[in-house]
Scaffold this motif. Structure first.
Motif, short mmCIF file in Angstrom:
data_model
loop_
_atom_site.label_atom_id
_atom_site.label_comp_id
_atom_site.label_asym_id
_atom_site.label_seq_id
_atom_site.Cartn_x
_atom_site.Cartn_y
_atom_site.Cartn_z
N GLY A 121 0.83 -1.20 0.00
CA GLY A 121 0.00 0.00 0.00
C GLY A 121 0.86 1.26 0.00
N ASN A 122 0.21 2.40 0.24
CA ASN A 122 0.92 3.68 0.21
C ASN A 122 1.17 4.28 1.58
OD1 ASN A 122 1.01 3.72 -2.64
ND2 ASN A 122 -1.08 4.52 -2.73
N ASP A 123 0.59 3.68 2.64
CA ASP A 123 0.78 4.24 3.98
C ASP A 123 2.17 3.89 4.51
OD1 ASP A 123 0.26 1.68 5.98
OD2 ASP A 123 -0.83 1.56 4.08
N GLN A 124 2.54 4.49 5.64
CA GLN A 124 3.88 4.33 6.18
C GLN A 124 4.17 2.89 6.59
OE1 GLN A 124 4.75 6.85 9.51
NE2 GLN A 124 6.90 6.31 9.60
N VAL A 125 3.20 2.23 7.21
CA VAL A 125 3.40 0.84 7.64
C VAL A 125 3.64 -0.05 6.43
CG1 VAL A 125 2.33 -1.13 8.79
CG2 VAL A 125 2.03 1.16 9.73
N SER A 126 2.86 0.14 5.38
CA SER A 126 3.01 -0.67 4.17
C SER A 126 4.38 -0.46 3.54
CB SER A 126 1.91 -0.33 3.16
OG SER A 126 0.64 -0.62 3.69
N GLN A 127 4.87 0.79 3.55
CA GLN A 127 6.18 1.05 2.97
C GLN A 127 7.29 0.38 3.77
OE1 GLN A 127 6.85 2.65 0.00
NE2 GLN A 127 4.62 2.44 -0.19
N ILE A 128 7.14 0.35 5.11
CA ILE A 128 8.13 -0.33 5.95
C ILE A 128 8.13 -1.83 5.66
CG2 ILE A 128 8.71 -0.91 8.34
CD1 ILE A 128 7.62 1.84 9.13
N GLU A 129 6.92 -2.41 5.55
CA GLU A 129 6.81 -3.83 5.23
C GLU A 129 7.44 -4.14 3.88
OE1 GLU A 129 2.67 -4.84 7.68
OE2 GLU A 129 2.60 -4.41 5.54
N LYS A 130 7.20 -3.29 2.93
CA LYS A 130 7.76 -3.47 1.59
C LYS A 130 9.29 -3.47 1.65
CE LYS A 130 7.97 -1.06 -2.88
NZ LYS A 130 7.46 0.10 -3.63
N GLN A 131 9.87 -2.54 2.41
CA GLN A 131 11.32 -2.46 2.52
C GLN A 131 11.91 -3.71 3.16
OE1 GLN A 131 12.23 1.11 4.65
NE2 GLN A 131 11.25 2.47 3.14
N ILE A 132 11.20 -4.27 4.14
CA ILE A 132 11.68 -5.49 4.81
C ILE A 132 11.74 -6.65 3.83
CG2 ILE A 132 11.11 -7.19 6.57
CD1 ILE A 132 10.04 -4.88 8.26
N VAL A 133 10.67 -6.85 3.05
CA VAL A 133 10.62 -7.96 2.10
C VAL A 133 11.69 -7.78 1.03
CG1 VAL A 133 9.21 -9.13 0.37
CG2 VAL A 133 8.17 -8.39 2.50
N ILE A 134 11.83 -6.57 0.51
CA ILE A 134 12.84 -6.32 -0.54
C ILE A 134 14.25 -6.57 0.01
CG2 ILE A 134 13.90 -4.48 -1.91
CD1 ILE A 134 11.13 -3.34 -2.39
N LYS A 135 14.47 -6.19 1.27
CA LYS A 135 15.78 -6.42 1.88
C LYS A 135 16.09 -7.91 1.96
CE LYS A 135 16.80 -3.72 5.26
NZ LYS A 135 16.88 -3.11 6.61
N ARG A 136 15.07 -8.72 2.29
CA ARG A 136 15.28 -10.17 2.35
C ARG A 136 15.67 -10.73 0.98
NH1 ARG A 136 9.80 -11.92 5.61
NH2 ARG A 136 10.29 -10.96 7.63
N LEU A 137 14.94 -10.29 -0.03
CA LEU A 137 15.21 -10.81 -1.38
C LEU A 137 16.56 -10.30 -1.90
CD1 LEU A 137 11.65 -10.45 -2.95
CD2 LEU A 137 12.74 -12.51 -2.08
N GLU A 138 16.90 -9.07 -1.57
CA GLU A 138 18.21 -8.54 -1.99
C GLU A 138 19.35 -9.32 -1.34
OE1 GLU A 138 18.01 -4.44 -1.03
OE2 GLU A 138 17.31 -3.85 -3.05
N LYS A 139 19.12 -9.81 -0.14
CA LYS A 139 20.13 -10.61 0.52
C LYS A 139 20.36 -11.91 -0.24
CE LYS A 139 21.58 -11.98 5.11
NZ LYS A 139 21.26 -11.98 6.54
N LEU A 140 19.27 -12.51 -0.74
CA LEU A 140 19.40 -13.73 -1.56
C LEU A 140 20.13 -13.43 -2.86
CD1 LEU A 140 15.85 -15.33 -1.12
CD2 LEU A 140 18.00 -16.12 -0.13
N ARG A 141 19.93 -12.23 -3.40
CA ARG A 141 20.59 -11.88 -4.66
C ARG A 141 22.09 -11.74 -4.49
NH1 ARG A 141 18.47 -6.92 -7.78
NH2 ARG A 141 19.69 -7.94 -9.40
N LEU A 142 22.54 -11.38 -3.27
CA LEU A 142 23.96 -11.17 -3.01
C LEU A 142 24.66 -12.42 -2.49
CD1 LEU A 142 23.74 -7.66 -1.33
CD2 LEU A 142 24.37 -8.18 -3.69
N GLU A 143 23.86 -13.44 -2.06
CA GLU A 143 24.45 -14.66 -1.53
C GLU A 143 24.80 -15.62 -2.66
OE1 GLU A 143 21.83 -16.43 1.24
OE2 GLU A 143 22.29 -15.03 2.86
N LYS A 144 25.94 -16.27 -2.52
CA LYS A 144 26.32 -17.30 -3.49
C LYS A 144 25.99 -18.67 -2.92
CE LYS A 144 30.01 -14.75 -5.81
NZ LYS A 144 31.44 -14.75 -6.21
#
Length: 498
Positions: free
Chosen positions: A21-44
């Protein structure tokens, strides 16, 4: 090989955008999920499969498309090792009783199993991984919401996230502290090492955020109470018809402001109150001074009605009016108005009891009024300050002619003390103006001398400029020389930088 390729990343990112969503809580949740996936992208290592991708998103987005997850897993080319894991899970399911016993929360059972058959503890590992992720996710969200709160809703949401994190903490297997399941983490790429220090740090962070949330929530109560008290006091003041009612409203108004100023400074409520307090205090001061003047005028009207028959009581009422007027400070914009009223009330009192002393005091007030009027809109030149000082001195000389035996002697002494204080202020301003003009003159002479004969040594040149700056810094604010002094300081500082 990285564990999450570019193609699978794009598929997952597109679905995340749909779910968030567009509210602050939704943006925080979005950042958390993206951070998890970015970690997988950097792991070998071996490519992440559908189960691991689902774990990364499903706790935040339960509605995440299963179809997209399958497409992303297929695009990511999952490793064969996941088929082995499924086979192990199936075997474990066929021996459900053994798995259940092995996963009982008893160290005497689990430690031998962990050393000899760690795969039987797969449910415990999964539970630990799930609750660990829950702790981190909720604490991150709570930290963002509480420490960057913009409204009471953020504080409430942050408090909920802390409670959820605490539930996950309570479900973490404390008996397993310091143990790292290498087999499980080889397959699932654990992002954690569950240690005693980490567990204690999570507990301390949860307690700290919970305390901040508790303080913020508690601070909202005095904020609301203080604002309500101020609004009610304003309404009472506007509706008041007597001096007593107005003074009662003023007292309530002051109590409301005091309550807002006592809110702990580090809370959201204090920041909100601070942005409003300036306006509240300005309105309060205007109302307070207006109340003094209005009360004095009411006493005057009452005294005029009874003057022919009760002169002594009328004199007392005018004295009450003067007492109210004396509350108006010199720096208030209505000071001149108050002084005119005071002079009038003093004349009326003196006309009743002693016409001679009345004229003396009335004359002194004329000089005082002229001095106060001339003092407006400073700064002034030294010559003008000297003229103002003479007016106050003349008013003082007049009052000193009132004899001890005169009925108005006490009132004359009160005015004398006030006028002498004002004279002292003017003399201080005069001294500051004289010294500042002298300092400016000396600085200009130094500047002209430096321009006429600049030293060849750069260090000596800079030292002389610094000396000029030091001389200019002695010019006091509030004097006519101050703006010119600041301008010269700025030019000198620019010269030093060259």
């Amino acid at each position: 090989m990285y564990r999450l390729n570019k193609r699978a990343w794009k598929l997952l990112l597109a679905e995340i955008e749909k779910c968030s969503g567009n509210d602050q809580v939704s943006q925080i949740e979005k950042q958390i999920v993206i951070k998890r996936l970015e970690k997988l992208r950097l792991e070998k290592g071996s490519p992440a499969g559908i189960d691991e991708l689902r774990e990364a998103v499903v706790d935040i987005y339960p509605q995440f498309s299963q179809k997209v997850l399958k497409q992303a897993a297929k695009a990511n080319r999952p490793s064969r090792i996941f088929s082995k894991i499924k086979w192990v899970v199936i075997l474990a399911g066929s021996s459900a009783g053994v798995v259940w016993v092995a996963n009982l929360p008893d160290p005497m059972i689990r430690w031998p199993v962990a050393r000899t058959a760690p795969m039987l503890l797969l449910p415990s590992y999964m539970s630990m991984d799930y609750h660990y992720r829950g702790v981190i996710q909720n604490l991150e969200q709570a930290d963002q919401l509480i420490n960057k709160a913009t409204s009471p809703v953020d504080i409430q949401e942050g408090a909920k996230k802390v409670q959820q994190a605490q539930k996950h903490l309570d479900n973490l297997p404390v008996w397993f502290l310091g143990y790292y399941p290498e087999g499980y983490c080889t397959w699932f790429r654990c992002s954690w090492r569950f240690t005693v220090d980490e567990f204690e740090a999570a507990r301390e962070k949860a307690a700290r955020i919970n305390a901040i949330a508790f303080q913020d929530k508690n601070a909202l109560t005095p904020l609301n109470q203080g604002e309500q008290a101020i609004q009610l006091a304003k309404q009472q003041y506007e509706q008041a018809t007597t001096t007593q009612d107005r003074e009662k409203a003023i007292a309530s108004w002051q109590a409301g402001i005091d309550q807002l100023e006592e809110i702990p400074a580090e809370t959201l409520a204090a920041k909100t109150a601070k942005s409003k307090l300036k306006a509240y205090k300005r309105d309060f001061e205007n109302a307070r001074i207006g109340s003094f003047i209005t009360a004095a005028q009411e006493f005057d009207l009452a005294a005029e009605k009874i003057k022919p028959t009760q002169p002594q009581t009328a004199s007392q009422l005018w004295q009450q009016a003067i007492n109210r007027i004396n509350e108006v400070p010199l720096e208030n914009p209505r000071y001149l108005e108050a002084q005119k009223l005071m002079a009038m009330y003093q004349s009326k009192i003196q006309g009743l009891v002693d016409p001679k002393s009345s004229k003396i005091i009335a004359g002194a007030k004329q000089f005082a009024q002229a001095a106060a009027q001339a003092s407006q809109n400073p700064p002034h030149t030294a010559t003008k300050w000297e003229q103002i000082a003479k007016l106050w001195s003349k008013a003082i000389d007049q009052l000193e002619d009132v004899r001890v035996e005169d009925p108005d002697y006490v009132e004359a002494q009160k005015l004398l003390a006030s006028y002498q204080t004002n004279l002292g202020i003017i003399e201080t301003r005069l001294q500051a103006e004289t010294e500042s003009q002298s300092a400016l003159k000396q600085a200009n002479e130094q500047i002209q001398s430096l321009i006429a004969s600049p030293p060849s040594d750069p260090q000596q040149f800079q030292a002389q400029i610094q000396g000029i700056i030091n001389q200019l810094n002695t010019i006091k604010p509030g004097t006519t020389a101050y703006p010119e002094g600041q301008r010269l300081i700025a030019l000198a500082q620019q010269r030093l930088k060259q």
